[in-house]
Design an enzyme around this catalytic site. Structure first.
Site, PDB file in Angstrom:
ATOM      1  N   THR A   1      -8.020   2.276  -1.076  1.00  0.00           N
ATOM      2  CA  THR A   1      -7.172   2.625   0.060  1.00  0.00           C
ATOM      3  C   THR A   1      -5.748   2.957  -0.399  1.00  0.00           C
ATOM      4  O   THR A   1      -5.204   2.266  -1.250  1.00  0.00           O
ATOM      5  CB  THR A   1      -7.145   1.427   1.026  1.00  0.00           C
TER       6      THR A   1
ATOM      7  N   ASP B   1       6.069   8.834  10.724  1.00  0.00           N
ATOM      8  CA  ASP B   1       6.607   9.700   9.674  1.00  0.00           C
ATOM      9  C   ASP B   1       5.809  10.990   9.484  1.00  0.00           C
ATOM     10  O   ASP B   1       6.043  11.719   8.513  1.00  0.00           O
ATOM     11  CB  ASP B   1       6.687   8.922   8.355  1.00  0.00           C
TER      12      ASP B   1
ATOM     13  N   GLU C   1      -8.546   9.655   4.648  1.00  0.00           N
ATOM     14  CA  GLU C   1      -8.757   8.225   4.865  1.00  0.00           C
ATOM     15  C   GLU C   1      -9.150   7.997   6.314  1.00  0.00           C
ATOM     16  O   GLU C   1      -8.692   8.717   7.211  1.00  0.00           O
ATOM     17  CB  GLU C   1      -7.479   7.448   4.571  1.00  0.00           C
ATOM     18  N   GLU C   2      -9.919   6.936   6.528  1.00  0.00           N
ATOM     19  CA  GLU C   2     -10.330   6.596   7.887  1.00  0.00           C
ATOM     20  C   GLU C   2      -9.162   6.256   8.789  1.00  0.00           C
ATOM     21  O   GLU C   2      -9.285   6.252  10.003  1.00  0.00           O
ATOM     22  CB  GLU C   2     -11.342   5.444   7.876  1.00  0.00           C
ATOM     23  N   SER C   3      -8.007   5.952   8.181  1.00  0.00           N
ATOM     24  CA  SER C   3      -6.829   5.536   8.941  1.00  0.00           C
ATOM     25  C   SER C   3      -6.035   6.745   9.436  1.00  0.00           C
ATOM     26  O   SER C   3      -4.818   6.713   9.463  1.00  0.00           O
ATOM     27  CB  SER C   3      -5.954   4.652   8.062  1.00  0.00           C
TER      28      SER C   3
ATOM     29  N   ARG D   1      -9.032  -6.155   8.127  1.00  0.00           N
ATOM     30  CA  ARG D   1      -9.668  -4.921   8.570  1.00  0.00           C
ATOM     31  C   ARG D   1     -11.160  -5.002   8.241  1.00  0.00           C
ATOM     32  O   ARG D   1     -11.538  -5.314   7.109  1.00  0.00           O
ATOM     33  CB  ARG D   1      -9.069  -3.706   7.868  1.00  0.00           C
TER      34      ARG D   1
ATOM     35  N   LYS E   1      10.118   3.998   0.284  1.00  0.00           N
ATOM     36  CA  LYS E   1       9.044   4.357  -0.638  1.00  0.00           C
ATOM     37  C   LYS E   1       9.598   5.342  -1.652  1.00  0.00           C
ATOM     38  O   LYS E   1      10.341   6.256  -1.290  1.00  0.00           O
ATOM     39  CB  LYS E   1       7.906   4.993   0.158  1.00  0.00           C
TER      40      LYS E   1
ATOM     41  N   ARG F   1       7.846  -2.553   2.664  1.00  0.00           N
ATOM     42  CA  ARG F   1       7.997  -2.605   4.112  1.00  0.00           C
ATOM     43  C   ARG F   1       8.353  -4.000   4.548  1.00  0.00           C
ATOM     44  O   ARG F   1       7.676  -4.956   4.174  1.00  0.00           O
ATOM     45  CB  ARG F   1       6.695  -2.211   4.804  1.00  0.00           C
TER      46      ARG F   1
ATOM     47  N   THR G   1       0.833  -1.204   0.000  1.00  0.00           N
ATOM     48  CA  THR G   1       0.000   0.000   0.000  1.00  0.00           C
ATOM     49  C   THR G   1       0.868   1.254   0.000  1.00  0.00           C
ATOM     50  O   THR G   1       0.518   2.272  -0.578  1.00  0.00           O
ATOM     51  CB  THR G   1      -0.913   0.028   1.255  1.00  0.00           C
TER      52      THR G   1
ATOM     53  N   SER H   1       6.135   4.127   8.562  1.00  0.00           N
ATOM     54  CA  SER H   1       4.973   4.864   9.058  1.00  0.00           C
ATOM     55  C   SER H   1       4.707   4.609  10.541  1.00  0.00           C
ATOM     56  O   SER H   1       5.570   4.832  11.372  1.00  0.00           O
ATOM     57  CB  SER H   1       3.765   4.522   8.192  1.00  0.00           C
TER      58      SER H   1
HETATM   59  C1  G1P Z   1      -2.982   1.446   5.880  1.00  0.00           C
HETATM   60  C2  G1P Z   1      -4.251   2.262   5.892  1.00  0.00           C
HETATM   61  C3  G1P Z   1      -4.331   3.111   4.643  1.00  0.00           C
HETATM   62  C4  G1P Z   1      -3.078   3.966   4.525  1.00  0.00           C
HETATM   63  C5  G1P Z   1      -1.840   3.092   4.600  1.00  0.00           C
HETATM   64  C6  G1P Z   1      -0.568   3.919   4.617  1.00  0.00           C
HETATM   65  O1  G1P Z   1      -2.984   0.576   4.780  1.00  0.00           O
HETATM   66  O2  G1P Z   1      -5.384   1.442   5.990  1.00  0.00           O
HETATM   67  O3  G1P Z   1      -5.481   3.911   4.695  1.00  0.00           O
HETATM   68  O4  G1P Z   1      -3.073   4.684   3.321  1.00  0.00           O
HETATM   69  O5  G1P Z   1      -1.873   2.307   5.780  1.00  0.00           O
HETATM   70  O6  G1P Z   1      -0.502   4.773   5.717  1.00  0.00           O
HETATM   71  P1  G1P Z   1      -3.393  -0.988   4.906  1.00  0.00           P
HETATM   72  O7  G1P Z   1      -2.522  -1.579   5.970  1.00  0.00           O
HETATM   73  O8  G1P Z   1      -4.819  -0.988   5.330  1.00  0.00           O
HETATM   74  O9  G1P Z   1      -3.175  -1.546   3.534  1.00  0.00           O
HETATM   75 ZN    ZN Z   2       2.578   7.450   8.278  1.00  0.00          ZN
END
Ligand code: G1P
Ligand code: ZN
Length: 540
Positions: free
Chosen positions: A341, A276, A360-362, A493, A126, A21, A17, A113
């Site tokens: 996402t 970050d 984003e909800e995150s 999730r 990244k 990592r 995403t 992150s």
């Molecule tokens: C998670 C969050 C997503 C965000 C990403 C990077 O990704 O859900 O919204 O953009 O971290 O910070 P996921 O682990 O769900 O793929």
């Molecule tokens: Zn971050």
């Protein structure tokens, strides 16, 4: 002199995403980081000669070592200039800004992150492109393809440079400029917000930098430029292991801040950011604001800040984010976009001038000022709104719900699930999507069930299988997807949402309001049956 080192491909370098990592131990294998960085450079082979590259990270364990490697490799690749944050530090939004400001070809951001740091924890690399945003899928796919074929990496044969002294040095004919990581970013924030009004408002605040990268930024902006009391910024020194904590600004990992904000004598405003610096947590005195609500409330009030006084062009949210922002867009008469996402999907919308604010909800919110989400930006926009309206967070929230209705919302994470079990759950769910429509579960009836697919309105690119959506009659819904940022096992999730219209029950307990949907989620997906888990590990 350039050293050419023979290597063989690693099979696990597919960016997720948000970049590549892995555990630190994985990155410490000989040639592991080098292979990935060389693959990035090979993909941009035709543009890199003489170009500028920004490099920086969140200060986690391995940050400095990988920066030195990247500098030597950039010199060998023919870049003209590397701009690196002093001490190897650059928050993700500050790196995005620097790429744009310097007209750089791109940047390497070293971070995992909100994941923990240290010798046994996580690291990441990244690549961001010239608009300052994460590389789009076409680029990350090309990088991945290259990692599978790579046989040589190249590095200038030279000693480490001094990352702690600002100024310029030459590495094999390439200029390396060590810059103040904070100044340019702080200046940008001053152009967007009413610093004078915030200073004059007499607000009190607690900011938890979680021993991560935002410490120096928050101290400069909040304490020095905005005059908040010394000590407003807590855990303000970036540490390689974040003090042993997860630098994840949610109600679990920023519990101390939450408790401060719910206690007697709490400050007016509480906030935190992640490893970050791109995420944010917003808590008013006695009032937690979900990230989805924060996005909607910021969008509804953004015109109060100078940077957005001309109005918004559109609002974009990731699919699992609640639809609260869509209601604001409808009222403002501007388009609302729903993306998969990951911040990379907002880049095109921002570049094309289709959207101004995204979220984003995150715990990610941001705007067209950079091409990453931006934790401190959200904090400053909130402060600007509080200062100009004279209201406190709880009042802003209540007024918002009274006008737009309330999207009760929670995300349930099941972490460290066996990957095979998680895949089986998703596969079974996908297999029965076609049969779910019209099915009744308790009081709920399924109106629509699908696997979210997205077509980018700017370039027409498509992304399929972005998460299973079960939408009930009345607009409540549950979304299922697997995390793409984990480094071991799988994380399931489950996103739960229920809309309560204005005039309805706007001040109820979220758990109570979502109880039916939580039960339906298990009924539909068999979470317990597949994972053996009766309860989520983290509720945010
Ligand atoms: C998670 C969050 C997503 C965000 C990403 C990077 O990704 O859900 O919204 O953009 O971290 O910070 P996921 O682990 O769900 O793929
Ligand atoms: Zn971050």
């Amino acid at each position: 002199m350039i050293r050419a080192v023979q290597t063989t491909p690693f099979t696990d370098q597919k960016p997720g995403t948000s970049g590549l990592r892995k555990k630190v131990r994985v990155f410490q294998q000989p040639s592991y980081a080098e292979n990935f960085i060389q693959s990035v450079f090979d993909v941009i082979e035709r543009e890199r000669a003489g170009a500028t590259l920004v490099i920086g990270g969140d200060g986690r364990f391995l940050n400095r070592e990988v920066i030195q490697i990247a500098i030597r490799m950039a010199a060998a690749a023919g870049f003209g200039r590397v701009v690196v944050g002093q001490g190897g530090i650059l928050s993700t939004p500050a790196a995005s800004h620097l790429i744009r400001k310097r007209g750089a070809l791109g940047g390497l951001i070293l971070s995992a992150s909100h994941n923990p740091g240290g010798p046994d924890e996580d690291f990441g690399i990244k690549y961001n492109v010239s608009n300052g945003g994460p590389a789009p899928e076409s680029v990350t796919d090309a990088i991945y393809a290259r990692t599978k074929a790579i046989d040589t990496w190249y590095a200038e044969d030279t000693a480490d440079i001094d990352l702690d002294t600002p100024g310029a040095v030459s590495v094999g004919g390439m200029t390396v400029e060590v810059v103040d990581p904070v100044a340019d970013y702080a200046d940008l924030m001053e152009t967007l917000f009413h610093f004078d009004a915030i200073r004059a408002a007499g607000l009190t605040m607690a900011f938890d930098a979680m021993s991560a990268v935002t410490g120096p930024y928050a101290t400069e902006i909040l304490e020095r430029r905005l005059g908040f009391a010394p000590g407003t910024v807590r855990n303000g020194t970036p540490l390689p292991d974040f003090g042993g904590h997860h630098p994840d600004p949610n109600l679990v990992h920023a519990r101390d801040l939450y408790e401060t904000m719910m206690a007697e004598g709490a400050p007016d405003f509480g906030a935190a950011s992640d490893g970050d610096g791109d995420r944010n947590l917003i808590i008013g005195r006695g009032r937690f604001v979900t990230p989805s609500d924060s996005l909607a409330m910021l969008a509804a009030n953004a015109h109060l800040a100078p940077g957005y006084a001309g109005g918004l062009k559109g609002i974009a949210r990731s699919m699992p984010t609640s639809a609260a922002a869509d209601r604001v867009a409808a009222e403002l008469g501007i388009p609302a976009y729903e993306t998969p996402t990951g911040w990379k999907f907002f880049g095109n919308l921002l570049d094309a001038g289709l959207a101004t604010i995204c979220g984003e909800e995150s715990a990610g919110t941001g705007s067209d000022h950079v091409r990453e989400k931006d934790g401190l930006w959200a904090v400053l926009l909130w402060l600007n709104i509080l200062a100009v309206t004279g209201k406190r967070v709880d009042q802003i929230a209540r007024d918002h719900w009274a006008r737009f209705g309330r999207n009760y919302y929670a995300r349930h994470d099941y972490e460290g699930v066996d990957s095979t079990a998680a895949d089986a759950l998703m596969q079974e769910l996908r297999g029965k999507l076609a049969t779910l429509r019209g099915k009744r579960i308790g009081t709920l009836t399924i109106a629509q069930a699908d696997d979210f697919a997205y077509t980018d309105p700017a370039d027409g690119s498509t992304s399929a299988n972005q998460g299973v959506r079960i939408i009930f009659e009345g607009g409540s819904r549950v979304v299922f997807r697997l995390s793409g940022t984990g480094t071991s096992g799988a994380t399931l999730r489950v996103y739960l949402e229920r809309y309560e219209p204005a005039g309805g029950d706007l001040d109820a307990d979220t758990g109570v309001m979502l109880a039916d949907i939580i039960a339906a989620a298990d009924d539909i997906a068999g979470i317990q049956r597949h994972t053996g888990r009766g309860e989520p590990d983290v509720v945010t």
